[in-house]
Design a protein around this motif. Structure first.
Motif, PDB file in Angstrom:
ATOM      1  N   ARG A  66       0.799  -0.825  -0.249  1.00  0.00           N
ATOM      2  CA  ARG A  66      -0.307  -0.095   0.197  1.00  0.00           C
ATOM      3  C   ARG A  66       1.045   1.071  -0.201  1.00  0.00           C
ATOM      4  O   ARG A  66       0.876   2.012   0.976  1.00  0.00           O
ATOM      5  CB  ARG A  66      -0.859   0.101   0.809  1.00  0.00           C
ATOM      6  N   VAL A  67       1.780   1.290  -0.967  1.00  0.00           N
ATOM      7  CA  VAL A  67       3.018   2.601  -1.617  1.00  0.00           C
ATOM      8  C   VAL A  67       2.027   3.738  -2.115  1.00  0.00           C
ATOM      9  O   VAL A  67       1.731   3.288  -3.255  1.00  0.00           O
ATOM     10  CB  VAL A  67       4.023   2.210  -1.598  1.00  0.00           C
ATOM     11  N   ASN A  68       2.113   4.757  -1.246  1.00  0.00           N
ATOM     12  CA  ASN A  68       1.882   5.727  -1.695  1.00  0.00           C
ATOM     13  C   ASN A  68       2.877   7.150  -2.240  1.00  0.00           C
ATOM     14  O   ASN A  68       3.170   6.848  -1.045  1.00  0.00           O
ATOM     15  CB  ASN A  68       0.715   6.490  -1.473  1.00  0.00           C
ATOM     16  N   GLY A  69       3.019   7.797  -2.565  1.00  0.00           N
ATOM     17  CA  GLY A  69       4.292   8.806  -2.910  1.00  0.00           C
ATOM     18  C   GLY A  69       4.693   9.039  -4.099  1.00  0.00           C
ATOM     19  O   GLY A  69       4.249   8.727  -5.567  1.00  0.00           O
ATOM     20  N   GLY A  70       5.460  10.034  -4.210  1.00  0.00           N
ATOM     21  CA  GLY A  70       6.701  10.536  -5.699  1.00  0.00           C
ATOM     22  C   GLY A  70       7.733  10.440  -5.691  1.00  0.00           C
ATOM     23  O   GLY A  70       8.148  10.291  -4.357  1.00  0.00           O
ATOM     24  N   LEU A  71       9.006   9.890  -6.131  1.00  0.00           N
ATOM     25  CA  LEU A  71       9.835  10.978  -6.322  1.00  0.00           C
ATOM     26  C   LEU A  71      10.420  11.876  -7.539  1.00  0.00           C
ATOM     27  O   LEU A  71       9.418  11.100  -8.704  1.00  0.00           O
ATOM     28  CB  LEU A  71      10.430   9.450  -7.148  1.00  0.00           C
ATOM     29  N   LEU A  72      11.044  12.683  -7.446  1.00  0.00           N
ATOM     30  CA  LEU A  72      11.177  13.270  -8.525  1.00  0.00           C
ATOM     31  C   LEU A  72      12.147  14.144  -8.464  1.00  0.00           C
ATOM     32  O   LEU A  72      12.842  14.568  -7.732  1.00  0.00           O
ATOM     33  CB  LEU A  72      10.578  14.357  -8.729  1.00  0.00           C
ATOM     34  N   PRO A  73      13.415  13.806  -9.732  1.00  0.00           N
ATOM     35  CA  PRO A  73      13.197  12.906 -10.804  1.00  0.00           C
ATOM     36  C   PRO A  73      13.731  11.744 -11.407  1.00  0.00           C
ATOM     37  O   PRO A  73      13.882  11.073  -9.627  1.00  0.00           O
ATOM     38  CB  PRO A  73      13.755  14.070 -12.143  1.00  0.00           C
ATOM     39  N   TRP A  74      12.854  11.491 -11.995  1.00  0.00           N
ATOM     40  CA  TRP A  74      13.204   9.895 -11.911  1.00  0.00           C
ATOM     41  C   TRP A  74      14.176   9.277 -12.731  1.00  0.00           C
ATOM     42  O   TRP A  74      13.529   9.398 -14.009  1.00  0.00           O
ATOM     43  CB  TRP A  74      12.176   8.762 -11.664  1.00  0.00           C
ATOM     44  N   ASP A  91      20.244  11.566  -7.972  1.00  0.00           N
ATOM     45  CA  ASP A  91      20.329  12.694  -7.637  1.00  0.00           C
ATOM     46  C   ASP A  91      18.159  12.715  -7.914  1.00  0.00           C
ATOM     47  O   ASP A  91      17.737  12.721  -8.739  1.00  0.00           O
ATOM     48  CB  ASP A  91      20.114  13.958  -7.758  1.00  0.00           C
ATOM     49  N   ALA A  92      17.375  12.823  -6.338  1.00  0.00           N
ATOM     50  CA  ALA A  92      15.773  12.990  -6.772  1.00  0.00           C
ATOM     51  C   ALA A  92      15.508  13.080  -5.389  1.00  0.00           C
ATOM     52  O   ALA A  92      16.146  12.761  -4.363  1.00  0.00           O
ATOM     53  CB  ALA A  92      15.950  11.998  -6.980  1.00  0.00           C
ATOM     54  N   GLN A 127      10.270  11.254   3.983  1.00  0.00           N
ATOM     55  CA  GLN A 127      10.784  12.420   3.318  1.00  0.00           C
ATOM     56  C   GLN A 127      12.158  12.404   3.074  1.00  0.00           C
ATOM     57  O   GLN A 127      12.761  12.424   3.780  1.00  0.00           O
ATOM     58  CB  GLN A 127       9.885  13.454   3.784  1.00  0.00           C
ATOM     59  N   GLY A 128      12.521  12.859   1.743  1.00  0.00           N
ATOM     60  CA  GLY A 128      13.732  13.062   1.880  1.00  0.00           C
ATOM     61  C   GLY A 128      14.564  13.103   0.568  1.00  0.00           C
ATOM     62  O   GLY A 128      13.306  13.631  -0.333  1.00  0.00           O
ATOM     63  N   SER A 129      15.465  13.012   0.282  1.00  0.00           N
ATOM     64  CA  SER A 129      16.315  12.994  -1.232  1.00  0.00           C
ATOM     65  C   SER A 129      17.355  11.866  -1.536  1.00  0.00           C
ATOM     66  O   SER A 129      17.893  11.597  -0.334  1.00  0.00           O
ATOM     67  CB  SER A 129      16.861  14.448  -0.914  1.00  0.00           C
TER      68      SER A 129
END
Length: 558
Positions: free
Chosen positions: A146-154, A165-166, A188-190
């Motif tokens: 049940r993973v929700n989220g985003g990665l930018l850029p990929w 680097d994202a 949350q992070g990078s």
């Protein structure tokens, strides 16, 4: 000219018609199947799509239904009920670089990715909705649902699906990291040049909660700025050593601040209950640690490791490059209390206890305590010095069937006592004295036994050795050499003591009744050989019925 104009117009219309037909066909089941086969045949990847959708209300998006993608001959890396591809102008020069990719209701299994290969697509933004993620072979073994989220850029790389680097923000209903499960996880992070930075970590962990922030560099070194664990209730099948292995397996772990409140941890032969802990400014590297201005503050209800148990332990210590300053240690142990303060110095690996107090113990020695006494100490502990020690009202029991003993209401004191040197237990220097209300040594009862000794590099000198037996008194003195053979000399005399008082200690009895006796004995307490064959001595016994002289050679009466 009119002919050429009509020709190009007709050609343009035919092209437009072909594009319309192709546009319509691609959105049919046949078109999706043809496109899937074409990609699978022309590349090293297999692709399966049940339907391709496009809506002019969102002209820059293409929807792929029942999506499956992976290496030829391998299970799929990505399976999703729906994939939304957001188109971008950059695709004129890089067709597989999308503005956005959104995957929904499926699974990403990086274990199915062939090593040293790179996923062929990129996106300015990767969006996950209700996905399952499996990454068991990465440096951070993760299983999440049940993973929700985003990665930018990929921009995935070989052996690094997240890229170099994202920025990311992910939530998961359940997540298991390196075998430790958590619920309602937020990350949350990078990612910066393959370094992971977690600006915010939150999770329900082991019926408690975890919050904090940390980072891991490209070499695998962890730096935990702040980590807080509340109300943890963790049960594991691992031993205590295996449970702590993650600290040893990574190159280093630096902790700026770690707080645990009301934690309960349990393994197969160990447990900690009601643990409150604060740890500051310490770095682990393998089995070693470093600190500059660090500290440890800890208290617990119980600590159990095998047969060793502490009740209500309290530890306060300051950590530095020079070592550990133990400002407070106290605990209830085997129905008594133990308190200590002192320091451990890194340069000479010496533990110095400025004060040690033991009171009210009811302690049964383990059967192998003699073997433990002879074992070499670990590399981090070269010597043990007790500057001042006191003992009050202790009960010590040895149930070894070869020579059991018991001392009741044992009191004592010691000054500048070196109990370990060059990684070996012993009594190497200092002075000590002990006395008890009653004692039994191998079924021989004594009253008010006492002993006083001084030790130096050459020998241990027992200056006082006394006890009441029957209606009389035993007194003596002894010396034990400090070399490997441990030469022993013992002088013992008794007044109005039972004539058979030495029988249970290895000297055969020949008379009965009260007696005056004198024993002179020499032997070796070497750990590698038994005592009896080394014993030479003489015994003189006088009773009202007569007297007797006996000589022993090699442990046998002549």
């Amino acid at each position: 000219m009119k002919f050429l104009g009509k020709f190009f117009l007709t050609l343009l219309l035919l092209i437009l018609l072909a594009l319309v037909v192709l546009y319509v066909l691609l959105q049919t089941q046949w078109g999706a199947g043809w496109f899937s086969r074409w990609v699978s045949d022309k590349t090293d990847w297999h692709l399966s799509i049940s339907k391709i959708e496009h809506d002019f209300s969102s002209p820059s998006h293409i929807i792929l239904d029942d999506f499956s993608f992976g290496h030829d001959g391998q299970p799929a890396v990505l399976v999703a009920k729906r994939v939304d591809l957001g188109l971008a102008l950059v695709q004129f020069s890089d067709p597989l670089h999308f503005n956005s990719i959104e995957v929904r209701d499926g699974e990403i299994n990086l274990a199915n990715q062939t090593p040293n290969t790179t996923l062929p697509v990129q996106a300015n933004r990767l969006q996950l909705n209700n996905m399952r993620i499996e990454s068991p072979h990465s440096s951070l073994p993760v299983s999440a649902q049940r993973v929700n989220g985003g990665l930018l850029p990929w921009k995935p790389l070989a052996n690094d699906a997240l890229g170099s680097d994202a920025q990311f923000q992910l939530s998961a209903g359940t997540l298991t990291l390196d075998g430790v499960p958590g619920n309602n996880v937020l990350l949350q992070g990078s990612i910066k040049q393959r370094s992971l930075v977690f600006n915010n970590i939150g999770a329900d962990l082991a019926r408690g909660s975890m919050t904090g922030n940390a980072e891991r560099d490209a070499q695998g070194n962890w730096k935990i700025d702040q980590l807080r664990l509340n109300d943890i209730r963790l049960q594991t099948h691992q031993t205590l050593s295996d449970f702590l292995n993650p600290l040893r397996d990574v190159p280093s772990v630096s902790i700026n601040r770690l707080d645990m409140t009301d934690a309960r941890l349990q393994g197969p032969d160990w447990a900690v209950t009601d643990l409150d802990l604060t740890l500051k400014n310490v770095t682990w590297r393998g089995d070693d640690w470093q600190s500059d201005g660090g500290s440890l503050s800890m208290n617990a209800g119980n600590f159990i490791n095998g047969g060793f148990e502490l009740n209500d332990p309290i530890v306060n210590a300051d950590l530095s490059a020079q070592g550990i300053a133990l400002t407070q240690f106290s605990s209830r142990w085997v129905n008594g209390v133990i308190r200590a303060s002192g320091n451990w110095t890194r340069s000479d690996k010496r533990l110095t206890l400025d004060e040690l107090a033991i009171a009210g113990l009811e302690y049964t020695l383990p059967l192998n305590w003699r073997d433990r006494w002879q074992q070499t100490l670990p590399s981090w502990l070269d010597s043990v010095l007790i500057t001042r020690a006191t003992a009050n009202r202790n009960l010590i029991i040895d149930i070894n069937p070869d020579f059991p003993f018991q001392m009741t209401s044992l009191d004592g004191s010691a000054d500048n006592l070196v109990l370990a040197r060059q990684h070996q237990w012993g009594v190497w220097s200092g002075k000590a004295s002990f006395n008890a209300a009653e004692a039994t040594f191998n079924r021989t009862d004594l009253r008010h036994p006492s002993i006083a000794l001084n030790a130096n590099d050459q020998q241990i000198q027992v200056t006082e050795l006394s006890a009441f037996s029957g209606s009389g008194l035993l007194e003596g003195s002894a010396t034990v050499g400090q070399d490997g053979q441990r030469p022993l000399t013992l002088n013992l005399k008794g007044q109005a003591v039972p004539a058979n008082v030495l029988q249970n200690w290895g000297w055969p009895a020949a008379l009965s009744g009260n007696s005056n006796l004198q024993l002179q004995l020499k032997g070796s307490l070497s750990a590698s050989t038994p005592l009896r064959p080394s014993v030479d001595g003489s015994l003189s016994v006088t009773t009202d019925a007569g007297s007797m002289q006996q000589t022993m050679r090699g442990g046998q009466i002549q």
